[in-house]
Design a protein around this motif. Structure first.
Motif, PDB file in Angstrom:
ATOM      1  N   GLN A   1       0.832  -1.205   0.000  1.00  0.00           N
ATOM      2  CA  GLN A   1       0.000   0.000   0.000  1.00  0.00           C
ATOM      3  C   GLN A   1       0.865   1.254   0.000  1.00  0.00           C
ATOM      4  O   GLN A   1       0.476   2.288  -0.551  1.00  0.00           O
ATOM      5  CB  GLN A   1      -0.983  -0.061   1.170  1.00  0.00           C
ATOM      6  N   LEU A   2       2.029   1.133   0.585  1.00  0.00           N
ATOM      7  CA  LEU A   2       2.969   2.257   0.579  1.00  0.00           C
ATOM      8  C   LEU A   2       3.456   2.517  -0.848  1.00  0.00           C
ATOM      9  O   LEU A   2       3.450   3.658  -1.327  1.00  0.00           O
ATOM     10  CB  LEU A   2       4.144   1.902   1.495  1.00  0.00           C
ATOM     11  N   ALA A   3       3.869   1.476  -1.543  1.00  0.00           N
ATOM     12  CA  ALA A   3       4.356   1.649  -2.917  1.00  0.00           C
ATOM     13  C   ALA A   3       3.230   2.125  -3.825  1.00  0.00           C
ATOM     14  O   ALA A   3       3.447   2.949  -4.722  1.00  0.00           O
ATOM     15  CB  ALA A   3       4.958   0.337  -3.435  1.00  0.00           C
ATOM     16  N   ASN A   4       2.020   1.622  -3.587  1.00  0.00           N
ATOM     17  CA  ASN A   4       0.886   2.072  -4.395  1.00  0.00           C
ATOM     18  C   ASN A   4       0.508   3.516  -4.075  1.00  0.00           C
ATOM     19  O   ASN A   4       0.036   4.246  -4.956  1.00  0.00           O
ATOM     20  CB  ASN A   4      -0.321   1.141  -4.201  1.00  0.00           C
ATOM     21  N   ALA A   5       0.707   3.932  -2.840  1.00  0.00           N
ATOM     22  CA  ALA A   5       0.385   5.318  -2.472  1.00  0.00           C
ATOM     23  C   ALA A   5       1.454   6.287  -2.979  1.00  0.00           C
ATOM     24  O   ALA A   5       1.177   7.460  -3.205  1.00  0.00           O
ATOM     25  CB  ALA A   5       0.241   5.444  -0.957  1.00  0.00           C
ATOM     26  N   LEU A   6       2.670   5.799  -3.125  1.00  0.00           N
ATOM     27  CA  LEU A   6       3.759   6.640  -3.627  1.00  0.00           C
ATOM     28  C   LEU A   6       3.861   6.561  -5.146  1.00  0.00           C
ATOM     29  O   LEU A   6       4.426   7.448  -5.772  1.00  0.00           O
ATOM     30  CB  LEU A   6       5.102   6.185  -3.039  1.00  0.00           C
ATOM     31  N   GLN A   7       3.336   5.484  -5.712  1.00  0.00           N
ATOM     32  CA  GLN A   7       3.492   5.242  -7.145  1.00  0.00           C
ATOM     33  C   GLN A   7       4.975   5.276  -7.519  1.00  0.00           C
ATOM     34  O   GLN A   7       5.386   5.957  -8.463  1.00  0.00           O
ATOM     35  CB  GLN A   7       2.668   6.234  -7.954  1.00  0.00           C
ATOM     36  N   VAL A   8       5.744   4.503  -6.749  1.00  0.00           N
ATOM     37  CA  VAL A   8       7.185   4.401  -7.006  1.00  0.00           C
ATOM     38  C   VAL A   8       7.421   3.721  -8.349  1.00  0.00           C
ATOM     39  O   VAL A   8       6.861   2.650  -8.602  1.00  0.00           O
ATOM     40  CB  VAL A   8       7.873   3.549  -5.910  1.00  0.00           C
ATOM     41  N   PRO A   9       8.216   4.308  -9.221  1.00  0.00           N
ATOM     42  CA  PRO A   9       8.519   3.644 -10.495  1.00  0.00           C
ATOM     43  C   PRO A   9       9.424   2.424 -10.282  1.00  0.00           C
ATOM     44  O   PRO A   9      10.284   2.424  -9.403  1.00  0.00           O
ATOM     45  CB  PRO A   9       9.248   4.719 -11.299  1.00  0.00           C
ATOM     46  N   VAL A  10       9.193   1.402 -11.100  1.00  0.00           N
ATOM     47  CA  VAL A  10       9.986   0.176 -10.994  1.00  0.00           C
ATOM     48  C   VAL A  10      11.424   0.451 -11.459  1.00  0.00           C
ATOM     49  O   VAL A  10      11.641   1.084 -12.493  1.00  0.00           O
ATOM     50  CB  VAL A  10       9.354  -0.938 -11.864  1.00  0.00           C
ATOM     51  N   ASP A  11      12.385  -0.028 -10.680  1.00  0.00           N
ATOM     52  CA  ASP A  11      13.796   0.112 -11.048  1.00  0.00           C
ATOM     53  C   ASP A  11      14.083  -0.701 -12.304  1.00  0.00           C
ATOM     54  O   ASP A  11      13.637  -1.860 -12.398  1.00  0.00           O
ATOM     55  CB  ASP A  11      14.697  -0.445  -9.935  1.00  0.00           C
ATOM     56  N   PRO A  12      14.859  -0.145 -13.228  1.00  0.00           N
ATOM     57  CA  PRO A  12      15.228  -0.926 -14.426  1.00  0.00           C
ATOM     58  C   PRO A  12      15.926  -2.232 -14.058  1.00  0.00           C
ATOM     59  O   PRO A  12      15.812  -3.220 -14.777  1.00  0.00           O
ATOM     60  CB  PRO A  12      16.196   0.004 -15.168  1.00  0.00           C
TER      61      PRO A  12
ATOM     62  N   MET B   1       5.477   7.239 -13.956  1.00  0.00           N
ATOM     63  CA  MET B   1       5.010   8.382 -13.191  1.00  0.00           C
ATOM     64  C   MET B   1       5.071   8.075 -11.707  1.00  0.00           C
ATOM     65  O   MET B   1       5.230   6.936 -11.299  1.00  0.00           O
ATOM     66  CB  MET B   1       3.565   8.712 -13.583  1.00  0.00           C
ATOM     67  N   THR B   2       4.951   9.095 -10.932  1.00  0.00           N
ATOM     68  CA  THR B   2       5.003   8.926  -9.489  1.00  0.00           C
ATOM     69  C   THR B   2       4.156  10.002  -8.835  1.00  0.00           C
ATOM     70  O   THR B   2       3.904  11.041  -9.432  1.00  0.00           O
ATOM     71  CB  THR B   2       6.449   9.028  -8.976  1.00  0.00           C
ATOM     72  N   ALA B   3       3.728   9.747  -7.642  1.00  0.00           N
ATOM     73  CA  ALA B   3       2.896  10.725  -6.937  1.00  0.00           C
ATOM     74  C   ALA B   3       3.712  11.568  -5.965  1.00  0.00           C
ATOM     75  O   ALA B   3       3.174  12.438  -5.296  1.00  0.00           O
ATOM     76  CB  ALA B   3       1.770  10.020  -6.194  1.00  0.00           C
ATOM     77  N   LEU B   4       4.990  11.289  -5.872  1.00  0.00           N
ATOM     78  CA  LEU B   4       5.841  12.026  -4.938  1.00  0.00           C
ATOM     79  C   LEU B   4       7.194  12.252  -5.601  1.00  0.00           C
ATOM     80  O   LEU B   4       7.716  11.355  -6.272  1.00  0.00           O
ATOM     81  CB  LEU B   4       6.039  11.209  -3.646  1.00  0.00           C
ATOM     82  N   GLN B   5       7.741  13.425  -5.408  1.00  0.00           N
ATOM     83  CA  GLN B   5       9.057  13.716  -5.937  1.00  0.00           C
ATOM     84  C   GLN B   5      10.093  13.128  -4.996  1.00  0.00           C
ATOM     85  O   GLN B   5      10.107  13.449  -3.807  1.00  0.00           O
ATOM     86  CB  GLN B   5       9.224  15.232  -6.044  1.00  0.00           C
ATOM     87  N   ARG B   6      10.957  12.277  -5.488  1.00  0.00           N
ATOM     88  CA  ARG B   6      11.985  11.737  -4.607  1.00  0.00           C
ATOM     89  C   ARG B   6      13.028  12.824  -4.340  1.00  0.00           C
ATOM     90  O   ARG B   6      13.281  13.681  -5.196  1.00  0.00           O
ATOM     91  CB  ARG B   6      12.635  10.502  -5.213  1.00  0.00           C
ATOM     92  N   PRO B   7      13.640  12.776  -3.177  1.00  0.00           N
ATOM     93  CA  PRO B   7      14.669  13.764  -2.858  1.00  0.00           C
ATOM     94  C   PRO B   7      15.829  13.677  -3.852  1.00  0.00           C
ATOM     95  O   PRO B   7      16.210  12.585  -4.297  1.00  0.00           O
ATOM     96  CB  PRO B   7      15.129  13.364  -1.458  1.00  0.00           C
ATOM     97  N   ALA B   8      16.399  14.828  -4.197  1.00  0.00           N
ATOM     98  CA  ALA B   8      17.463  14.868  -5.197  1.00  0.00           C
ATOM     99  C   ALA B   8      18.760  14.257  -4.663  1.00  0.00           C
ATOM    100  O   ALA B   8      19.455  13.533  -5.360  1.00  0.00           O
ATOM    101  CB  ALA B   8      17.704  16.310  -5.629  1.00  0.00           C
TER     102      ALA B   8
END
Lengths: 137, 137, 137, 137, 137, 137
Positions: free
Chosen positions: D117-128, E1-8
């Motif tokens: 749910q955390l990854a879905n809430a952040l919509q983290v992109p999948v690492d290549p 896409m993502t819902a949060l900007q990751r820290p630089a």
């Protein structure tokens, strides 16, 4: 990708144009996001959906606008709706959600997701004390 | 019914007793609800779960306690966790959720559930405007 | 992206080729979509999965083919399966789903998603009248 | 409660009796649990479902029987299937799942539910780096 | 896409750097995957999440590391978490999951998903025999 | 159990009575099921929810009433909503769903649940052929 072709010129339909105009007026912005552009393929569905969003999310009520958006994000994450997480996180940010509030929202979503699955895996029976939560009869 | 037999005398284990005592002290109540009584079968799991609930839900923070409970209910309804809906609705009531607030919470959960499944059924692409919601880089 | 590497030349395996040939014959099309190309990494899993899809979805039965596809889309949207929403929406369109039918399908999915989460958030008890739905023991 | 009336005398149908006999023989027990008794209203659905359960869960394979049951419980908890959590927890216990293993299974289900749910809430992109997980082409 | 900007530059924060260093040391790899880079926007959430993952997934225990990863994949597929399916499938492969084991894992996930929805659609009552799964009060 | 106390005498409120009267007239039955009795705690939420159910489910349209109910059941099973499965299975039976149709509905729900989780576990990419399902821009 998408499962439906959005209409090429949705505002050629006066019913669609009326909804889009109301979206713009309500939000005080020229931006009409994709969900509405896709729903435009069926004006009746578009009208009903926007009317409900406007009533629930954009009308002054007991809960403040930012709280509403955070609740919306919580449901959307649990339902794995990528589109809704994106759109309502943007809306929550626009309504003042700080990094600290966002982090806390995520922590609650994460914790609830955790204990939901834990309680479902244990099949814990509901305590009688939780029955009749609030109120007479 | 349940999928796990709860321990008969959980507080005979000093680690369990310490957690239960902390639950009572934190909540200022003698009531220890079933989730904790079931988790007592594994003191380490009990300790970690309670520590997280205490930190996220019972420590003063950017979001007020009632808002937190409503977010928790929203996730729990979406995840179909009967136990968590019951326990956190009782908690929200205890923290001041009025009938009007409850009705509004339900309306948002219902609306989000609706548009989540609509967006997932349409596979609407995310608007570029929703990318990078909040902040530099 | 994908979590599994699809086989480079799946039809080199005669068991895979037999399934792909049956897919083409059953659908009267040369197109074999990705789900089958990915499942080809395990011929037994491929065979069983296709056999079930063929039996349930491509064999004349009490429900007509378009109704079946709409039910499939409904489940897939609720389960947030992007792939299945895409593939079965295409199939439903090919089997005659009009814009009006699609709009109505979406309206039912949306409404059911809404009331499902509402009933789960309220924990409404089931009416005794709904027990024993259809017929004596 | 139930949404379907189970047949009163399912084994009067020889196809049902054959499946029930095979369930008893496979499990070396006289007990036939409710899922099968309910599915007996449609012998074809019963036959296909049992054939798959027997093949996947009760045939020697790369994974040991207890690991299979724990995976089954994990999916069932995530899908909020009360019946399946109960039946497969009983099966896992019968196949040797200790309290320590059960606690660990619950901890993983809880953690995965949380990070999902955390990854879905952040919509983290999948690492290549996670693409093409395992294998050539 | 993502819902949060990751820290630089997340490791400019010493708390984040400490977690990243521990991830690298624990995994004996320089690779820090995106979930941690995104969670770095809130060091406290990052610390707590990693501490739990390390404890549950990377500490020797009753279940072997590969079994743990397969259980994690099962939950993640049921919860439709694309990110977690990718990351834990890669992890399972790295820990020795063969094609045969992967195929079997998929077959169990598929079967459980099937019977979960079947039992939920039938609302089969739990057998009394499944109550009190394992052990005395 | 329930998470909300239903009003003791809901029809004392004229807005609630008007909705209940319309439910009875629309369904040609004196029976008002629990969902409406619970929603009566907030007349506005009750009015909006019933208006939508009436419009989508009880107004002649492109899909026949039984097909609509089967789609509703499919979504409700996937969302693990016990209440909605019960109520809409009863409704589908009342509208003519035979045992054969019910068995087929269950088979499709089961199969879709299976392939949904399979596709999500494989993260199969969507075929370009499925894009733009149905017609030009």
């Amino acid at each position: 990708m998408t499962a439906l072709q959005r209409p090429a010129d949705p505002e050629a339909d006066p019913r669609v144009k009326a909804v889009f105009d109301d979206i713009r007026a309500t939000r005080r912005s020229d931006f009409v996001n994709n969900l509405w552009r896709w729903l435009a393929f069926d004006p009746a569905l578009l009208e009903r959906t926007w009317a409900e969003v406007k009533q629930v999310m954009a009308t002054p009520s007991a809960l403040d606008p930012l709280t509403k958006e955070m609740i919306y994000i919580a449901v959307s994450a649990a339902n794995a709706c990528s589109y809704c997480v994106h759109s309502h996180t943007a809306a929550a940010r626009a309504k003042g959600m700080s990094d600290a509030m966002h982090a806390e929202l995520l922590a609650i979503i994460a914790l609830a997701g955790k204990t939901n699955q834990l309680a479902n895996a244990l099949q814990v029976p509901v305590d009688p004390e939780f029955e009749r939560a609030g109120g007479p009869v």
